[in-house]
Design a protein around this motif. Structure first.
Motif, PDB file in Angstrom:
ATOM      1  N   TYR A  72       0.823  -1.209   0.000  1.00 32.59           N
ATOM      2  CA  TYR A  72       0.000   0.000   0.000  1.00 32.59           C
ATOM      3  C   TYR A  72       0.858   1.260   0.000  1.00 32.59           C
ATOM      4  O   TYR A  72       1.958   1.288   0.541  1.00 32.59           O
ATOM      5  N   ALA A  73       0.296   2.320  -0.577  1.00 33.83           N
ATOM      6  CA  ALA A  73       1.011   3.586  -0.770  1.00 33.83           C
ATOM      7  C   ALA A  73       1.004   4.404   0.517  1.00 33.83           C
ATOM      8  O   ALA A  73       0.312   5.416   0.631  1.00 33.83           O
ATOM      9  N   LEU A  74       1.796   3.970   1.489  1.00 39.65           N
ATOM     10  CA  LEU A  74       1.825   4.658   2.780  1.00 39.65           C
ATOM     11  C   LEU A  74       2.279   6.107   2.623  1.00 39.65           C
ATOM     12  O   LEU A  74       1.696   7.017   3.219  1.00 39.65           O
TER      13      LEU A  74
ATOM     14  N   LEU B 178      -0.342   8.425   1.211  1.00 39.11           N
ATOM     15  CA  LEU B 178      -1.425   8.616   2.178  1.00 39.11           C
ATOM     16  C   LEU B 178      -1.029   9.620   3.256  1.00 39.11           C
ATOM     17  O   LEU B 178      -1.838  10.448   3.687  1.00 39.11           O
TER      18      LEU B 178
ATOM     19  N   LEU C 279     -14.703   6.569   6.757  1.00 40.73           N
ATOM     20  CA  LEU C 279     -13.561   5.784   6.263  1.00 40.73           C
ATOM     21  C   LEU C 279     -12.242   6.468   6.657  1.00 40.73           C
ATOM     22  O   LEU C 279     -11.288   5.815   7.100  1.00 40.73           O
TER      23      LEU C 279
ATOM     24  N   ARG D  17     -11.513   5.766  10.177  1.00 41.44           N
ATOM     25  CA  ARG D  17     -10.993   4.410  10.403  1.00 41.44           C
ATOM     26  C   ARG D  17      -9.507   4.329  10.005  1.00 41.44           C
ATOM     27  O   ARG D  17      -8.733   3.615  10.651  1.00 41.44           O
ATOM     28  N   ILE D  18      -9.119   5.086   8.972  1.00 37.70           N
ATOM     29  CA  ILE D  18      -7.698   5.129   8.600  1.00 37.70           C
ATOM     30  C   ILE D  18      -6.892   5.798   9.715  1.00 37.70           C
ATOM     31  O   ILE D  18      -5.811   5.326  10.097  1.00 37.70           O
TER      32      ILE D  18
ATOM     33  N   ALA E 195      -6.306   3.369  12.308  1.00 32.20           N
ATOM     34  CA  ALA E 195      -5.301   2.359  11.959  1.00 32.20           C
ATOM     35  C   ALA E 195      -3.882   2.850  12.266  1.00 32.20           C
ATOM     36  O   ALA E 195      -3.001   2.073  12.617  1.00 32.20           O
TER      37      ALA E 195
ATOM     38  N   LEU F 133      -4.143   6.163  -2.130  1.00 25.80           N
ATOM     39  CA  LEU F 133      -4.003   4.935  -1.342  1.00 25.80           C
ATOM     40  C   LEU F 133      -4.584   3.740  -2.089  1.00 25.80           C
ATOM     41  O   LEU F 133      -4.015   2.635  -2.070  1.00 25.80           O
TER      42      LEU F 133
ATOM     43  N   SER G  82      -3.430  -0.806  -4.820  1.00 21.18           N
ATOM     44  CA  SER G  82      -3.851  -1.736  -3.762  1.00 21.18           C
ATOM     45  C   SER G  82      -4.476  -3.003  -4.338  1.00 21.18           C
ATOM     46  O   SER G  82      -4.947  -3.872  -3.604  1.00 21.18           O
TER      47      SER G  82
ATOM     48  N   THR H 262      -7.787  -4.829  -3.222  1.00 23.65           N
ATOM     49  CA  THR H 262      -7.960  -5.367  -1.867  1.00 23.65           C
ATOM     50  C   THR H 262      -8.610  -4.365  -0.921  1.00 23.65           C
ATOM     51  O   THR H 262      -9.019  -4.735   0.173  1.00 23.65           O
ATOM     52  N   LEU H 263      -8.669  -3.086  -1.327  1.00 22.91           N
ATOM     53  CA  LEU H 263      -9.268  -2.073  -0.449  1.00 22.91           C
ATOM     54  C   LEU H 263     -10.636  -1.628  -0.959  1.00 22.91           C
ATOM     55  O   LEU H 263     -11.532  -1.341  -0.171  1.00 22.91           O
TER      56      LEU H 263
ATOM     57  N   LEU I 194       0.948  -2.295   9.796  1.00 25.96           N
ATOM     58  CA  LEU I 194       0.209  -1.056   9.518  1.00 25.96           C
ATOM     59  C   LEU I 194      -0.641  -1.219   8.255  1.00 25.96           C
ATOM     60  O   LEU I 194      -1.808  -0.809   8.216  1.00 25.96           O
ATOM     61  N   MET I 195      -0.060  -1.851   7.228  1.00 30.47           N
ATOM     62  CA  MET I 195      -0.833  -2.096   6.000  1.00 30.47           C
ATOM     63  C   MET I 195      -2.046  -2.981   6.305  1.00 30.47           C
ATOM     64  O   MET I 195      -3.129  -2.769   5.767  1.00 30.47           O
TER      65      MET I 195
ATOM     66  N   ARG J 114      -3.673  -3.094   9.084  1.00 27.77           N
ATOM     67  CA  ARG J 114      -4.689  -2.285   9.778  1.00 27.77           C
ATOM     68  C   ARG J 114      -5.437  -1.390   8.782  1.00 27.77           C
ATOM     69  O   ARG J 114      -6.636  -1.137   8.943  1.00 27.77           O
ATOM     70  N   ILE J 115      -4.726  -0.911   7.754  1.00 22.92           N
ATOM     71  CA  ILE J 115      -5.399  -0.120   6.708  1.00 22.92           C
ATOM     72  C   ILE J 115      -6.386  -1.005   5.951  1.00 22.92           C
ATOM     73  O   ILE J 115      -7.524  -0.600   5.678  1.00 22.92           O
ATOM     74  N   LYS J 116      -5.972  -2.211   5.621  1.00 21.60           N
ATOM     75  CA  LYS J 116      -6.885  -3.181   4.984  1.00 21.60           C
ATOM     76  C   LYS J 116      -8.146  -3.349   5.832  1.00 21.60           C
ATOM     77  O   LYS J 116      -9.268  -3.314   5.325  1.00 21.60           O
TER      78      LYS J 116
ATOM     79  N   ALA K 289      -9.393  -1.266   7.918  1.00 21.11           N
ATOM     80  CA  ALA K 289     -10.207  -0.047   7.912  1.00 21.11           C
ATOM     81  C   ALA K 289     -11.150  -0.013   6.708  1.00 21.11           C
ATOM     82  O   ALA K 289     -12.249   0.528   6.783  1.00 21.11           O
ATOM     83  N   PHE K 290     -10.714  -0.594   5.591  1.00 23.92           N
ATOM     84  CA  PHE K 290     -11.549  -0.631   4.381  1.00 23.92           C
ATOM     85  C   PHE K 290     -12.434  -1.878   4.357  1.00 23.92           C
ATOM     86  O   PHE K 290     -13.554  -1.830   3.891  1.00 23.92           O
TER      87      PHE K 290
ATOM     88  N   VAL L 135      -1.859  -9.611  -2.063  1.00 23.17           N
ATOM     89  CA  VAL L 135      -1.035  -8.511  -1.528  1.00 23.17           C
ATOM     90  C   VAL L 135      -0.520  -8.818  -0.120  1.00 23.17           C
ATOM     91  O   VAL L 135       0.678  -8.991   0.068  1.00 23.17           O
ATOM     92  N   LEU L 136      -1.416  -8.894   0.857  1.00 27.00           N
ATOM     93  CA  LEU L 136      -0.957  -9.078   2.248  1.00 27.00           C
ATOM     94  C   LEU L 136      -1.187 -10.513   2.712  1.00 27.00           C
ATOM     95  O   LEU L 136      -2.089 -11.188   2.249  1.00 27.00           O
TER      96      LEU L 136
END
Lengths: 456, 456
Positions: free
Chosen positions: A186-188, A191, A436, A439-440, A443, B191, B195, B198-199, B436-437, B439-441, B443-444, B455-456
């Motif tokens: 993911y594109a941390l 973001l 959303l 929620r990010i 995270a 973001l 991805s 997956t998001l 962290l990725m 946790r972002i997953k 969140a979506f 991906v993860l």
């Protein structure tokens, strides 16, 4: 008290001088009439120290607000019941890599220092926010800062190849590097850009550089009407001219500058000005662009003036920058907004907002980055009573944001949401979209310790 | 069973034809030897239908994998215990806005159709992945696709101004619009780019367009060594030439193409080739670039050849594209990797990887986008026994990724992680970064319904 314990631990682990004894300089940024006292001011000396300080603060549940140059105008760096983490000592240029055309810098390096370090190797860092002598590269990344060069070269985000950042629990993380393409995970980085210190604290950046353009020409063109100037902007961009800057100065700003700026301005009665910079590798290239531009201006503009050299160019740009001091001279109290709209909507948008603001009994001055549809709207208080002004500010903001969103635009193109615009984010995003984003935030920062009270 | 109920509800609400009766075309993408049967194939006819289908599927807890053109090479579109949502009917060009130089398209539009629609209005959509006739713009966004033009013009992500997407619960959300700058709220669009479904599922995109360059020149240059070619790449980029493409073809690929391509290749004994495209608004501009390039090539290259016209140009690019068919002729079984490293590291990286792969008893062919440091490495099976090949594949991947990361690079520059590289993401990211990725997953997609196993 837990704060005392946290500060003692930072002192013991890193040195007492990491805690500032004087907090006076850390209570405000450039936001008008918005100050707050920090719980403490921490000054780490490196990326790893930043991580350690954040780990200690978060272990004691102390909220923290990162601070760069303190040049923000929406209150992003003002600590609301939080300790300030000042990145002023993270001011090292780590590396200039001429082979790969990158520069790696700590977050507290001034944007002008990035530009100068690149230039000393014949390389070019294009983003040029107005505050570039004072603002920091980390702050630029945190708000996604732009500037006049954006029309050709893009904004800060377009130059960030890699980023080190610290999450609130004190973990130093890395994203990207000296490569342009990355499809892994993911594109941390993208973001975190524009998240205004609410997701992580940026500690260093690897930036893409370009060859330094050798030549430039500056042109000031006058137009009978705002509409004529914006039409010309469209033609310039559809042609092959690719101007390095394309600034719109509405008649409202021309008249004000004519009244206040020392030496006056050229074309003082114009409906609008365009201030155009052409750049290129050599004289031939920029002269060819100029010849193309002149063909458009001959058909559209009421007049134009080409700067005869560096001094003349500086004068043209000084008169662009004099808009702000002229506003201050006209009305010491004012506030600024920076919405963006689709370029073709600029004239109708300015007309509608101007009418709306007048109806509310106030006056505004318009200028901005026409090629990007990004406008600077300054609303002047004049002699309006304080209580009336405070009430009207929010109505004026609502009017601007409503008009921008209605025309497919956004409420802020450069300055960010910070504190001032937080309650207005709902004008742009649906409740589900804001949920959303929350929620990010969760995270990254489950305990809401990073820059509390900002953005969301 | 819940799947039956979900499909019945989709049929009832949207029509029975939204459920495909033939799943044969949806079991694989272009990934070698990787197929899986979808639980079902859903074909919504619009963005809102996509949202409704996803709402129904998620209400029954059915996992879903979105599918564009099915041209991915890492298994991203292959459904692993999931229903396929095919975006093939979301194939409308919604709007071309010439005033603002944007195009808005549904996600299932072919990339070539975006390019052609823009060109028909004199405008230019630069990203040019090799599969552009077959891949879709939504898929390009989902992996962050690149192409030869990236060295001058950037990749898909650099053209996405706005995006509509659907979260797994079936909420249609919007981000961005017809403006370049946006500092309001978190960067949801950037973001979601890369991805890999997956998001969220991307349903439409607003893309930035440029003026169509009127002229171009293609040049093939030969070099005695890989190092000489890469040094020349650095000089070209530090100069003011700004090539529209700068493709490196290592001697390994030159030799192979010379052996297999009909009509052979020019400079068949070279240590490396550079295939260079110059473009510009008019003949003068490109001829000036060409003159600058020739000065560099005269000093560095062992020879060069300028295409005499469109047909000649097509022949040069055909021989670049013939690398793949030559690989297939040489060894029908092979696999491809696409790491990116800092440009200056290319020669040492290729040498190290080549040695590592030979040590493992295999052979590789190298080419790629030299200006971006993004390489295509094709590893050929030849007559290696199947079981040995399967075992060695993972060792070879590990070798490539280890070398890329060690040199400050990334494991994939264009093709994404998908399924194949999932277990290798840990070579690039620390456990905390992967957490962290995740946790972002979360969140979506809290129930892990979107493209599971990727991906993860």
């Amino acid at each position: 008290m837990s704060l005392t314990a946290a500060l003692e631990q930072i002192s013991a682990e890193l040195g007492a001088d990491r805690i500032a004894t004087e907090i006076a300089g850390y209570q405000s940024d450039k936001t008008v009439a918005f100050t707050a006292s920090p719980m403490a001011v921490i000054i780490p000396h490196s990326e790893t120290e930043t991580a350690r300080c954040m780990r200690i603060l978060s272990s004691f549940g102390i909220p923290m607000t990162a601070r760069g140059g303190g040049t923000g105008v929406t209150g992003g760096a003002v600590p609301l019941d939080a300790a300030v983490i000042s990145l002023e000592r993270l001011n090292r240029v780590i590396e200039i890599d001429t082979a790969n055309m990158t520069i790696t810098v700590e977050a507290g390096v001034r944007t002008a220092a990035v530009r100068d370090a690149a230039a000393s190797h014949g390389l070019f860092y294009p983003p040029d926010p107005a505050s570039l002598e004072d603002c920091t590269i980390g702050g630029n990344a945190a708000v996604g800062a732009g500037g006049p060069h954006a029309v050709k070269y893009g904004t800060t985000k377009d130059y960030i190849l890699g980023m080190n950042f610290v999450t609130p629990d004190g973990t130093l993380m890395r994203w990207g590097g000296k490569f342009v393409k990355n499809s892994a995970g993911y594109a941390l980085g993208p973001l975190i850009i524009g998240s205004e210190g609410t997701l992580a604290v940026i500690t260093s950046l690897t930036l893409r550089l370009l060859p330094l353009p050798g030549e430039s020409i500056d042109i000031l063109a006058s137009f009978a009407s705002l509409e004529g100037a914006v039409d010309c902007v469209g033609e310039i961009l559809r042609g092959a001219i690719a101007p390095a800057a394309l600034e719109l100065i509405d008649g409202s700003a021309v008249a004000l500058t004519a009244r206040h700026a020392a030496g006056g301005v050229c074309f003082p009665d114009a409906g609008a000005h365009l201030l155009i910079r052409l750049d290129g590798a050599d004289t031939d290239t920029v002269e060819r662009s100029f010849a193309m531009l002149v063909r458009l201006l001959d058909a559209r503009a009421t007049g134009y003036l080409r700067a005869a050299g560096a001094e003349d160019s500086a004068r043209l740009w000084k008169s662009r920058r004099a808009i702000r001091s002229s506003i201050e001279a006209e009305s010491p109290e004012f506030f600024a907004e920076d919405p963006a709209v689709p370029r073709s909507e600029i004239p109708a948008f300015i007309r509608a907002v101007d009418a709306g603001i007048r109806k509310l009994g106030a006056q505004a001055v318009f200028f901005g980055h026409a090629g990007d549809g990004n406008l600077h709207i300054n609303i002047l208080k004049y002699a309006m009573p304080d209580d009336e002004w405070q009430l009207k500010k929010e109505s004026i903001r609502s009017c601007i944001y409503r008009e921008a969103v209605r025309r497919g635009g956004t409420i802020t193109g450069e300055h960010g949401v910070g504190y001032l615009r937080k309650s207005h984010l709902a004008a742009l995003y649906a409740p589900e979209e804001l949920a959303l984003m929350r929620r990010i935030k969760q995270a990254f920062d489950p305990d809401n310790l990073l820059n509390p009270g900002k953005v969301l």
